[in-house]
Design a protein around this motif. Structure first.
Motif, PDB file in Angstrom:
ATOM      1  N   UNK A   2       0.780  -1.372  -0.024  1.00  0.00           N
ATOM      2  CA  UNK A   2      -0.027   0.052   0.056  1.00  0.00           C
ATOM      3  C   UNK A   2       1.056   1.062  -0.045  1.00  0.00           C
ATOM      4  N   UNK A   3       0.302   2.350  -0.440  1.00  0.00           N
ATOM      5  CA  UNK A   3       0.837   3.744  -0.724  1.00  0.00           C
ATOM      6  C   UNK A   3       1.027   4.145   0.734  1.00  0.00           C
ATOM      7  N   UNK A   4       2.412   4.724   1.066  1.00  0.00           N
ATOM      8  CA  UNK A   4       2.318   5.513   2.510  1.00  0.00           C
ATOM      9  C   UNK A   4       1.193   6.653   2.554  1.00  0.00           C
ATOM     10  N   UNK A   5       0.913   6.940   3.814  1.00  0.00           N
ATOM     11  CA  UNK A   5      -0.066   7.762   4.061  1.00  0.00           C
ATOM     12  C   UNK A   5       0.516   9.069   3.638  1.00  0.00           C
ATOM     13  N   UNK A   6      -0.584  10.179   3.398  1.00  0.00           N
ATOM     14  CA  UNK A   6       0.165  11.368   3.036  1.00  0.00           C
ATOM     15  C   UNK A   6       0.011  12.388   4.290  1.00  0.00           C
ATOM     16  N   UNK A   7       1.146  12.378   4.967  1.00  0.00           N
ATOM     17  CA  UNK A   7       1.139  13.066   6.076  1.00  0.00           C
ATOM     18  C   UNK A   7       0.838  14.426   6.253  1.00  0.00           C
ATOM     19  N   UNK A   8      -0.110  14.731   6.930  1.00  0.00           N
ATOM     20  CA  UNK A   8      -0.539  16.282   7.012  1.00  0.00           C
ATOM     21  C   UNK A   8       0.021  16.771   8.502  1.00  0.00           C
ATOM     22  N   UNK A   9       0.803  17.875   8.333  1.00  0.00           N
ATOM     23  CA  UNK A   9       1.132  18.484   9.788  1.00  0.00           C
ATOM     24  C   UNK A   9      -0.134  18.966  10.558  1.00  0.00           C
ATOM     25  N   UNK A  10      -0.140  18.260  11.811  1.00  0.00           N
ATOM     26  CA  UNK A  10      -1.271  18.415  12.507  1.00  0.00           C
ATOM     27  C   UNK A  10      -1.482  20.180  13.034  1.00  0.00           C
ATOM     28  N   UNK A  11      -0.542  20.783  12.799  1.00  0.00           N
ATOM     29  CA  UNK A  11      -0.612  22.058  13.363  1.00  0.00           C
ATOM     30  C   UNK A  11      -0.893  23.166  11.976  1.00  0.00           C
ATOM     31  N   UNK A  12      -0.870  22.540  10.726  1.00  0.00           N
ATOM     32  CA  UNK A  12      -1.150  23.238   9.592  1.00  0.00           C
ATOM     33  C   UNK A  12      -2.502  23.517   9.547  1.00  0.00           C
ATOM     34  N   UNK A  13      -2.557  25.085   8.953  1.00  0.00           N
ATOM     35  CA  UNK A  13      -4.071  25.476   8.849  1.00  0.00           C
ATOM     36  C   UNK A  13      -4.529  24.753   7.584  1.00  0.00           C
ATOM     37  N   UNK A  14      -5.532  23.883   7.620  1.00  0.00           N
ATOM     38  CA  UNK A  14      -6.131  23.092   6.645  1.00  0.00           C
ATOM     39  C   UNK A  14      -6.854  23.969   5.641  1.00  0.00           C
ATOM     40  N   UNK A  15      -7.026  25.232   5.838  1.00  0.00           N
ATOM     41  CA  UNK A  15      -7.765  25.976   4.907  1.00  0.00           C
ATOM     42  C   UNK A  15      -6.568  26.217   3.549  1.00  0.00           C
ATOM     43  N   UNK A  16      -5.350  26.340   3.996  1.00  0.00           N
ATOM     44  CA  UNK A  16      -4.419  26.748   2.944  1.00  0.00           C
ATOM     45  C   UNK A  16      -3.649  25.318   2.296  1.00  0.00           C
ATOM     46  N   UNK A  19      -4.962  19.287  -1.453  1.00  0.00           N
ATOM     47  CA  UNK A  19      -5.036  17.746  -1.548  1.00  0.00           C
ATOM     48  C   UNK A  19      -4.629  17.276  -2.720  1.00  0.00           C
ATOM     49  N   UNK A  20      -4.178  16.074  -2.823  1.00  0.00           N
ATOM     50  CA  UNK A  20      -3.623  15.439  -3.901  1.00  0.00           C
ATOM     51  C   UNK A  20      -4.352  14.481  -4.749  1.00  0.00           C
ATOM     52  N   UNK A  21      -5.317  13.831  -4.117  1.00  0.00           N
ATOM     53  CA  UNK A  21      -6.134  12.652  -4.488  1.00  0.00           C
ATOM     54  C   UNK A  21      -7.620  13.118  -4.493  1.00  0.00           C
ATOM     55  N   UNK A  22      -7.927  14.205  -4.187  1.00  0.00           N
ATOM     56  CA  UNK A  22      -9.351  14.592  -4.107  1.00  0.00           C
ATOM     57  C   UNK A  22      -9.440  16.118  -4.258  1.00  0.00           C
ATOM     58  N   UNK A  23     -10.497  16.616  -4.334  1.00  0.00           N
ATOM     59  CA  UNK A  23     -10.672  18.229  -4.179  1.00  0.00           C
ATOM     60  C   UNK A  23     -10.952  18.505  -2.752  1.00  0.00           C
ATOM     61  N   UNK A  24     -10.515  19.763  -2.498  1.00  0.00           N
ATOM     62  CA  UNK A  24     -10.564  20.214  -0.843  1.00  0.00           C
ATOM     63  C   UNK A  24     -10.649  21.810  -1.000  1.00  0.00           C
ATOM     64  N   UNK A  25     -11.866  22.313  -0.190  1.00  0.00           N
ATOM     65  CA  UNK A  25     -12.153  23.502  -0.555  1.00  0.00           C
ATOM     66  C   UNK A  25     -12.586  23.865   0.921  1.00  0.00           C
ATOM     67  N   UNK A  26     -12.552  25.070   1.542  1.00  0.00           N
ATOM     68  CA  UNK A  26     -12.831  25.466   2.704  1.00  0.00           C
ATOM     69  C   UNK A  26     -13.418  27.028   2.432  1.00  0.00           C
ATOM     70  N   UNK A  27     -14.794  27.109   2.998  1.00  0.00           N
ATOM     71  CA  UNK A  27     -15.358  28.462   2.829  1.00  0.00           C
ATOM     72  C   UNK A  27     -15.967  28.716   4.147  1.00  0.00           C
ATOM     73  N   UNK A  28     -15.153  29.730   4.776  1.00  0.00           N
ATOM     74  CA  UNK A  28     -15.723  29.907   6.183  1.00  0.00           C
ATOM     75  C   UNK A  28     -15.453  28.915   7.137  1.00  0.00           C
TER      76      UNK A  28
END
Length: 280
Positions: A2-16, A19-28
């Motif tokens: 299996x592919x390795x997990x796409x590690x996301x820094x837990x303190x990263x502002x996810x609005x910014x 995503x690589x394998x789907x679309x990701x959008x934050x509004x408000x």
């Protein structure tokens, strides 16, 4: 493997975050995940499984996002695991490799249930296999009359006990109805799913995402710390006795009474105004 997990820094502002394998959008205060392989009815891959699981884990650390919508592109929700990118490779794995995969898929459901933000799925068209599991693992589901949901595992020679289906689905629609779907793998239509309680509401296909987003916005404008406690208790109390649940809820509610939102609600009531909750 299996592919390795796409590690996301837990303190990263996810609005910014991108995503690589789907679309990701934050509004408000509302984030939207769009499964985006419409030419194949949005199937999952090893990589999208891993990235979705890591995202839901990371959401626990983002206090600006208050609710999450999951949907699919092109008029369908999700066709499950990709036949040639997941199913075919699995036929060549040994038992340790197969168990590695099934545990990885289960981690996605664990991450969704541990994610403090309520998750609302907007489901049109095909929603089968792992797609049906994602819908099931969400907190709320908005469907359409044209939605077709199926837990197809027995159609490919597997048991219906996949990714927590035997634990979660009966709690949504009842043991007998869940048993029928898991033993037969048959399609459940949108109106049947609504009557059975799988869907919280139905909308027109062109309005299903807007309906789910509006519901997410309504929840996001509420006392979101308290909402996260509600989600946690709904999950934890599955394995508690009634007495244990009452005590756990007493402690949980006392914690909520110590929030500023509780004070805001009282002050708004006293002033005959609508409270503006801030989630703290």
């Amino acid at each position: 493997m299996q592919a390795p997990a796409h590690r996301i820094p837990h303190r990263q502002a996810l609005a910014d975050w991108q995503a690589t394998h789907f679309l990701w959008e934050v509004k408000g205060k509302v984030a939207t995940i769009t499964l985006n392989r419409p030419e194949k009815k949005n199937p999952l891959t090893f990589e999208s499984y891993a990235e979705l699981g890591d995202l839901f884990r990371a959401l626990a650390f983002d206090t600006s996002i208050k609710a999450v919508v999951v949907t699919g592109a092109g008029g369908n929700f999700c066709a499950g695991g990709d036949v040639f990118e997941i199913i075919e490779p699995l036929t060549g794995r040994d038992m340790p490799g197969l168990l590695q995969f099934t545990r990885m898929t289960g981690e996605l459901v664990k991450a969704m249930r541990a994610c403090p933000q309520p998750i609302i799925s907007a489901i049109d068209g095909i929603c089968v296999g792992a797609g049906a599991i994602i819908a099931m693992a969400s907190d709320l589901r908005v469907g359409t009359a044209k939605t077709k949901v199926a837990f197809l595992f027995n159609k490919v020679g597997l048991a219906g006990c996949d990714m927590g289906a035997c634990a979660i689905l009966p709690r949504i629609i009842g043991q007998g109805r869940a048993s029928e779907l898991l033993y037969t793998g048959r399609m459940m239509g949108g109106e049947e799913g609504h009557a059975w309680g799988f869907f919280n509401r139905l909308a027109a296909p062109e309005a299903v995402l807007a309906e789910a987003t509006a519901l997410a916005g309504e929840i996001a404008d509420g006392p979101t710390f308290a909402n996260s406690i509600t989600k946690r208790m709904l999950h934890m109390e599955w394995t508690m006795s009634v007495d244990e649940a009452i005590e756990a809820e007493a402690m949980a509610q006392a914690i909520c009474m110590d929030t500023k939102d509780f004070r805001r609600a009282f002050e708004a009531f006293a002033a005959k105004t609508k409270p503006v909750f801030e989630g703290d």
